[in-house]
Design a protein around this motif. Structure first.
Motif, mmCIF file in Angstrom:
data_model
loop_
_atom_site.group_PDB
_atom_site.id
_atom_site.type_symbol
_atom_site.label_atom_id
_atom_site.label_comp_id
_atom_site.label_asym_id
_atom_site.label_seq_id
_atom_site.Cartn_x
_atom_site.Cartn_y
_atom_site.Cartn_z
ATOM 1 N N GLU A 61 0.812 -1.227 0.000
ATOM 2 C CA GLU A 61 0.000 0.000 0.000
ATOM 3 C C GLU A 61 0.844 1.276 0.000
ATOM 4 N N GLY A 62 1.921 1.273 -0.787
ATOM 5 C CA GLY A 62 2.744 2.470 -0.900
ATOM 6 C C GLY A 62 3.833 2.610 0.136
ATOM 7 N N ARG A 63 3.976 1.652 1.043
ATOM 8 C CA ARG A 63 5.026 1.723 2.074
ATOM 9 C C ARG A 63 6.336 1.190 1.504
ATOM 10 N N GLY A 64 7.216 2.090 1.072
ATOM 11 C CA GLY A 64 8.506 1.687 0.543
ATOM 12 C C GLY A 64 8.492 1.245 -0.904
ATOM 13 N N ALA A 65 7.320 1.171 -1.512
ATOM 14 C CA ALA A 65 7.198 0.726 -2.902
ATOM 15 C C ALA A 65 6.095 1.538 -3.576
ATOM 16 N N VAL A 66 6.103 1.545 -4.911
ATOM 17 C CA VAL A 66 5.042 2.267 -5.619
ATOM 18 C C VAL A 66 3.689 1.639 -5.300
ATOM 19 N N ARG A 67 2.665 2.468 -5.303
ATOM 20 C CA ARG A 67 1.322 2.008 -4.974
ATOM 21 C C ARG A 67 0.644 1.379 -6.196
ATOM 22 N N LEU A 68 0.002 0.259 -5.980
ATOM 23 C CA LEU A 68 -0.825 -0.358 -7.016
ATOM 24 C C LEU A 68 -2.194 0.308 -6.980
ATOM 25 N N ILE A 69 -2.581 0.943 -8.083
ATOM 26 C CA ILE A 69 -3.838 1.703 -8.129
ATOM 27 C C ILE A 69 -4.998 0.845 -8.634
ATOM 28 N N ARG A 70 -4.779 0.177 -9.748
ATOM 29 C CA ARG A 70 -5.802 -0.684 -10.349
ATOM 30 C C ARG A 70 -5.107 -1.909 -10.927
ATOM 31 N N ARG A 71 -5.904 -2.961 -11.110
ATOM 32 C CA ARG A 71 -5.341 -4.183 -11.678
ATOM 33 C C ARG A 71 -6.441 -5.024 -12.305
ATOM 34 N N LYS A 72 -6.141 -5.601 -13.456
ATOM 35 C CA LYS A 72 -7.083 -6.523 -14.093
ATOM 36 C C LYS A 72 -6.279 -7.515 -14.929
ATOM 37 N N GLN A 73 -6.418 -8.782 -14.592
ATOM 38 C CA GLN A 73 -5.696 -9.853 -15.268
ATOM 39 C C GLN A 73 -4.201 -9.519 -15.354
ATOM 40 N N ASN A 74 -3.681 -9.327 -16.565
ATOM 41 C CA ASN A 74 -2.243 -9.123 -16.735
ATOM 42 C C ASN A 74 -1.847 -7.649 -16.859
ATOM 43 N N ILE A 75 -2.746 -6.710 -16.580
ATOM 44 C CA ILE A 75 -2.402 -5.289 -16.662
ATOM 45 C C ILE A 75 -2.580 -4.630 -15.298
ATOM 46 N N ALA A 76 -1.719 -3.661 -15.020
ATOM 47 C CA ALA A 76 -1.772 -2.970 -13.727
ATOM 48 C C ALA A 76 -1.489 -1.492 -13.926
ATOM 49 N N LEU A 77 -2.237 -0.671 -13.202
ATOM 50 C CA LEU A 77 -2.024 0.776 -13.169
ATOM 51 C C LEU A 77 -1.320 1.096 -11.864
ATOM 52 N N LEU A 78 -0.151 1.730 -11.970
ATOM 53 C CA LEU A 78 0.704 1.960 -10.817
ATOM 54 C C LEU A 78 0.986 3.441 -10.608
ATOM 55 N N GLU A 79 1.224 3.798 -9.364
ATOM 56 C CA GLU A 79 1.730 5.131 -9.045
ATOM 57 C C GLU A 79 3.025 5.380 -9.816
ATOM 58 N N ASP A 80 3.208 6.591 -10.293
ATOM 59 C CA ASP A 80 4.463 6.976 -10.941
ATOM 60 C C ASP A 80 5.444 7.420 -9.854
ATOM 61 N N GLY A 81 6.435 6.588 -9.598
ATOM 62 C CA GLY A 81 7.378 6.887 -8.515
ATOM 63 C C GLY A 81 8.493 7.826 -8.918
ATOM 64 N N GLY A 82 8.545 8.220 -10.191
ATOM 65 C CA GLY A 82 9.585 9.134 -10.642
ATOM 66 C C GLY A 82 10.418 8.520 -11.751
ATOM 67 N N GLU A 83 11.304 9.328 -12.306
ATOM 68 C CA GLU A 83 12.106 8.882 -13.451
ATOM 69 C C GLU A 83 13.577 8.698 -13.128
ATOM 70 N N GLN A 84 14.011 9.113 -11.938
ATOM 71 C CA GLN A 84 15.428 8.963 -11.588
ATOM 72 C C GLN A 84 15.657 7.610 -10.930
ATOM 73 N N THR A 85 16.569 6.818 -11.474
ATOM 74 C CA THR A 85 16.910 5.540 -10.853
ATOM 75 C C THR A 85 18.050 5.733 -9.860
ATOM 76 N N LEU A 86 18.183 4.758 -8.983
ATOM 77 C CA LEU A 86 19.284 4.822 -8.022
ATOM 78 C C LEU A 86 20.630 4.705 -8.735
ATOM 79 N N GLU A 87 20.646 4.053 -9.903
ATOM 80 C CA GLU A 87 21.899 3.980 -10.667
ATOM 81 C C GLU A 87 22.296 5.363 -11.179
#
Length: 280
Positions: A61-87
């Motif tokens: 539920e968003g604790r330490g990871a992006v939030r899952l907003i919606r889901r159906k079968q093989n598709i999922a709508l996720l929170e956009d956590g940003g574009e900068q990677t740790l690398e």
């Protein structure tokens, strides 16, 4: 199976653009009807095993990871956590800054939840089956290290403590940020077991940087930094066990030449860590 067109129709998405295409999924950035930036992940047949990772995100539920907003079968709508990677953060600010961000994220990711863990999470015993049940002959130059790692893994699995849901694939490209200060994890495998395992894959990354990943000083420094969380010895042991597992996957079921190159790096890492532990 559902497609990105189905996701657009179901969730009234706009401004859709593809940002990744892997053997297991396609990923798109988009906007929701409320104008918020979001991400759609469309699992391909090869990626359907990631369903337990989606269950992990729903559970966090968003604790330490992006939030899952919606889901159906093989598709999922996720929170956009940003574009900068740790690398990217590592390249800009150095190894220590990236390691500090990783160390700060782990307690958030492993914090308790008021809800029971999903039943779909994969136990570490199952996760390590490819290594523990390996029957293909190993290259003679690596056979002893493979056997040593398999014995080590059996011992680790027999004495797990504080068993809990795990991300299972934490590395520099699976940790992202909007501002370079607040970090969240993406693309979990969805495992369950000793939380020390969630550190293991980080040691072998960034990929194809042996000057970093095979440096004994970096290995020991990272283990020391994370020791208050899980114990230095156990961290190194899980790192070695995972290196052998990863090499097994790449050798026994290679997709590209890059997989074989990665296996060579993992086996070299395994030898270095074994040497460090036997010298301690």
């Amino acid at each position: 199976m559902l497609s990105i067109d189905d996701a657009v129709r179901l969730w009234a998405l706009t401004d859709v653009r593809q940002i990744a295409d892997t053997p297991g999924s396609c990923v798109y950035r988009c906007r929701t009807p409320q104008g918020a930036s979001a991400v759609v992940k469309v699992l391909k047949p090869r990626g359907l095993g990631e369903a337990s990772g989606m269950d992990f995100l729903a559970w966090r539920e968003g604790r330490g990871a992006v939030r899952l907003i919606r889901r159906k079968q093989n598709i999922a709508l996720l929170e956009d956590g940003g574009e900068q990677t740790l690398e990217e953060h590592r390249r800009q600010h150095g190894e220590s800054a990236a390691d500090a961000a990783f160390a700060a994220l782990l307690p958030q990711l492993h914090a308790p939840s008021p809800f029971p863990p999903p039943a779909s999470l994969v136990p570490l015993e199952q996760h390590f089956e490819a290594l523990l049940k390996r029957r293909k002959p190993a290259d003679p130059s690596h056979a002893d290290n493979f056997h040593w790692a398999a014995d080590l893994t059996r011992r680790l699995l027999s004495v797990q403590v504080n068993v809990k849901p795990l991300h299972g694939d934490l590395h520099h490209e699976n940790i992202i940020s909007r501002d370079g200060m607040h970090w969240v994890a993406i693309d979990p495998h969805g495992l369950i077991g000793d939380p020390a395992y969630d550190v293991a894959n980080y040691f072998g990354n960034p990929l194809h940087t042996p000057d970093v990943t095979l440096n004994p000083e970096r290995i020991l420094s990272l283990a020391e930094r994370l020791a208050p969380l899980y114990g230095k010895r156990k961290i190194l042991e899980y790192a070695a066990a995972h290196a052998a597992l990863s090499a097994t996957w790449s050798i026994d079921d290679p997709v590209t030449e890059e997989d074989l190159a990665d296996a060579r790096d993992r086996l070299r890492f395994l030898a270095v860590v074994r040497g460090l532990m036997e010298a301690a």
